[in-house]
Write an enzyme that holds these catalytic residues in place. Structure first.
Site, PDB file in Angstrom:
ATOM      1  N   TYR A 275      33.530  -9.065 184.786  1.00  0.00           N
ATOM      2  CA  TYR A 275      33.477 -10.480 185.157  1.00  0.00           C
ATOM      3  C   TYR A 275      33.684 -11.401 183.951  1.00  0.00           C
ATOM      4  CZ  TYR A 275      31.563  -8.123 189.212  1.00  0.00           C
ATOM      5  OH  TYR A 275      31.395  -7.266 190.277  1.00  0.00           O
TER       6      TYR A 275
ATOM      7  N   GLY B 280      26.657  -2.567 192.678  1.00  0.00           N
ATOM      8  CA  GLY B 280      25.537  -3.349 192.163  1.00  0.00           C
ATOM      9  C   GLY B 280      24.699  -2.630 191.127  1.00  0.00           C
TER      10      GLY B 280
ATOM     11  N   GLU C 192      30.575   1.805 195.600  1.00  0.00           N
ATOM     12  CA  GLU C 192      31.522   0.808 195.078  1.00  0.00           C
ATOM     13  C   GLU C 192      31.068   0.211 193.752  1.00  0.00           C
ATOM     14  OE1 GLU C 192      32.952  -0.995 199.390  1.00  0.00           O
ATOM     15  OE2 GLU C 192      31.288  -1.944 198.337  1.00  0.00           O
ATOM     16  N   PRO C 193      30.938   1.013 192.707  1.00  0.00           N
ATOM     17  CA  PRO C 193      30.513   0.447 191.421  1.00  0.00           C
ATOM     18  C   PRO C 193      31.611  -0.418 190.804  1.00  0.00           C
ATOM     19  CG  PRO C 193      31.173   2.741 191.137  1.00  0.00           C
ATOM     20  CD  PRO C 193      31.230   2.451 192.618  1.00  0.00           C
TER      21      PRO C 193
ATOM     22  N   CYS D 106      35.300 -28.108 175.878  1.00  0.00           N
ATOM     23  CA  CYS D 106      34.675 -29.428 175.910  1.00  0.00           C
ATOM     24  C   CYS D 106      33.614 -29.527 176.988  1.00  0.00           C
ATOM     25  CB  CYS D 106      35.742 -30.499 176.107  1.00  0.00           C
ATOM     26  SG  CYS D 106      36.838 -30.543 174.690  1.00  0.00           S
TER      27      CYS D 106
ATOM     28  N   TYR E 185      25.773 -18.686 185.098  1.00  0.00           N
ATOM     29  CA  TYR E 185      24.440 -18.303 185.561  1.00  0.00           C
ATOM     30  C   TYR E 185      23.517 -17.807 184.465  1.00  0.00           C
ATOM     31  CZ  TYR E 185      27.720 -14.555 187.054  1.00  0.00           C
ATOM     32  OH  TYR E 185      28.765 -13.672 187.160  1.00  0.00           O
TER      33      TYR E 185
HETATM   34  C1  LIG Z   1      30.879  -7.224 193.939  1.00  0.00           C
HETATM   35  C2  LIG Z   1      30.858  -6.113 194.884  1.00  0.00           C
HETATM   36  C3  LIG Z   1      30.755  -4.805 194.406  1.00  0.00           C
HETATM   37  C4  LIG Z   1      30.575  -4.474 192.955  1.00  0.00           C
HETATM   38  O1  LIG Z   1      29.417  -5.017 192.430  1.00  0.00           O
HETATM   39  P1  LIG Z   1      28.985  -4.654 190.927  1.00  0.00           P
HETATM   40  O2  LIG Z   1      27.747  -5.403 190.716  1.00  0.00           O
HETATM   41  O3  LIG Z   1      30.082  -5.089 190.033  1.00  0.00           O
HETATM   42  O4  LIG Z   1      28.811  -3.157 190.912  1.00  0.00           O
HETATM   43  C5  LIG Z   1      30.809  -3.772 195.329  1.00  0.00           C
HETATM   44  N1  LIG Z   1      30.948  -4.024 196.650  1.00  0.00           N
HETATM   45  C6  LIG Z   1      31.036  -5.277 197.134  1.00  0.00           C
HETATM   46  C7  LIG Z   1      31.202  -5.477 198.589  1.00  0.00           C
HETATM   47  C8  LIG Z   1      30.993  -6.359 196.283  1.00  0.00           C
HETATM   48  O5  LIG Z   1      31.081  -7.588 196.764  1.00  0.00           O
END
Ligand SMILES: *Cc1c(COP(=O)(O)O)cnc(C)c1O
Length: 433
Positions: free
Chosen positions: A391, A249, A291-292, A362, A335
């Site tokens: 994304y 995130g 988890e980036p 369209c 979004y």
């Molecule tokens: C989407 C997600 C991420 C990565 O999020 P980013 O905003 O792309 O860094 C990491 N862990 C989990 C569980 C996610 O669902």
């Protein structure tokens, strides 16, 4: 001057170059729309997480979230940078393994992993499965029992913190489809159930508090909340985690308005906070997993479009159309995501005026950038939209039966086709007559 990321610059011909490659030449060769990824920038961001954690002497895993963008070439790059990957489907597992990713370095997420997907993950030797709900505990346990196999697992907790961009909210995230809720006691129930299982080997816990987060506060609040829970569990059950996975995130820059922390700063803040909490509670310092997704890949990606028609409605709006749109980047339509863009094939010193860059799909909502200051754009000009690496392609679709673009990786003056452009034959390849 437009906002340029990584190795992007302009050459003497006034063409945008990335990774030492002329984007005008690449567009001619591969067609537009075209995704170009700056490999040096991906490596730099990956190292921002990995090397910072290593330098702090922390046992760690940096696990790239595949959903932001994945393909064989991307997984190969992750292996080179010693990152693992998180996957959310059997399709992502399949791709990662085909690319040569060690299954041990794969982490399987998702709120509704199917029986078939769990079976596939177990058979492929996926390193860690992150259990999301009670149904999954039973499904996975039954599969493992049947195969007489053990599996390393974490389980996902919703700590009741919702962080988005600048602020975090303390209770918002309770209403989530993901993970076990803490306040109602479900997380504790899950812990007891998993600990009692003969085939599930519990390594620790996971949380993910949001996306496009600019500051550390939400993570620090989450660390505090997680360690409070973990310490309660240590007192009640004598159970301590080996692994604390704080999710992803981490924010990136799309436009001048965005000002996120660098990966290094996020990592240092999180690690210091875990150290502080562990010292306070006399809790053994766990491995830190992160988890980036977006923060590894977003700014490295640029999309090149060819300019086509325009429509000027006096006193209302000046539309300029490009040859892609919501099929290769659905985020603005989905979004309201904001992007920056500029001419890639020439530098213009002309007077600028607001233009709205729209796609060819369209849907009236197929707007890539609304009212951006730009000089005159002519048909055949190349228009670059920056920071499209996350994304974008991963959410690409064939709406209107447009072809999915090619993806090129560039580094040190070399280009490598990572995903070829779709053909009309590809389009009908699944159709039955
Ligand atoms: C989407 C997600 C991420 C990565 O999020 P980013 O905003 O792309 O860094 C990491 N862990 C989990 C569980 C996610 O669902």
């Amino acid at each position: 001057m437009p906002l340029l990321f990584g190795t992007a610059t302009f050459n003497e011909s006034e063409h945008l170059t990335i990774g030492g490659c002329d984007t005008v030449t690449l567009a001619e060769k591969y067609g537009t729309p075209l995704f170009i990824y700056d490999v040096a920038h991906i490596r730099e961001r990956a190292r921002g997480f990995k090397q910072t954690l290593n330098s702090l002497g922390v046992k760690n895993k940096v696990i790239y979230a595949s959903k932001a963008f994945c393909c064989l070439a991307m997984y190969k790059l992750l292996e080179e940078e010693e990152l693992g990957c998180d996957v959310v489907s059997a399709g992502e597992i399949y791709t990662a393994i085909k690319a040569g990713m060690s299954p041990e370095n794969i982490e399987f997420h998702g709120n509704n992993k199917t029986k078939e997907e769990l079976l596939y993950a177990v058979e492929q030797g996926v390193g860690t499965i992150i259990i999301d709900n009670f149904y999954e505990i039973e499904l996975l346990s039954a599969i493992l029992k049947e195969k007489n196999q053990k599996q390393h697992v974490l389980f996902r907790i919703t700590p009741g913190i919702n962080a988005e961009t600048h602020d975090y909210i303390l209770t918002g995230q309770v209403d989530s489809k993901f993970g076990f809720d803490v306040n109602s006691g479900q997380a504790t129930q899950a812990l007891e159930r998993i600990l009692a299982d003969d085939h599930l080997v519990l390594k620790g816990v996971h949380c993910h508090i949001g996306s496009q987060i600019f500051s550390a506060e939400g993570f620090l609040a989450a660390v505090e909340k997680m360690l409070t829970i973990l310490n309660e569990w240590k007192q009640a059950f004598g159970y301590s985690v080996d692994v604390l996975n704080m999710g992803g995130g981490f924010g990136v820059q799309y436009t001048e308005a965005d000002d996120p922390l660098e990966p290094e700063a996020f990592v240092k803040a999180i690690v210091n906070s875990v150290k502080g909490q562990c010292a306070l509670l006399d809790y053994a310092f766990p491995e830190i997993w992160l988890e980036p997704g977006r923060s590894i890949i977003a700014e490295a990606g640029t999309t090149i479009y060819t300019v086509g028609s325009e429509k000027v409605i006096p006193e209302v709006r000046h539309y300029v159309s490009v040859d892609g749109g919501m099929g290769d980047n659905i985020r603005p339509a989905l979004y309201g995501a904001k992007y920056d863009g500029f001419l890639a094939n020439r530098i213009s010193n002309e007077q600028q005026s607001p233009k709205t860059i729209v796609g060819k799909y369209c849907e009236s909502g197929d707007v890539l950038i609304k009212d951006i200051e730009l000089p005159t754009l002519r048909p055949e000009d190349l228009f670059a939209v920056t920071s499209t690496g996350a994304y974008g392609y991963s959410m690409a679709n064939n709406y209107n039966r447009n072809l999915k673009p090619a993806v090129v990786f560039v580094e040190d003056g070399h280009e490598k086709l990572a995903i070829r452009r779709e053909t009309y034959e590809d389009l009908i390849s699944l159709d039955c007559e």
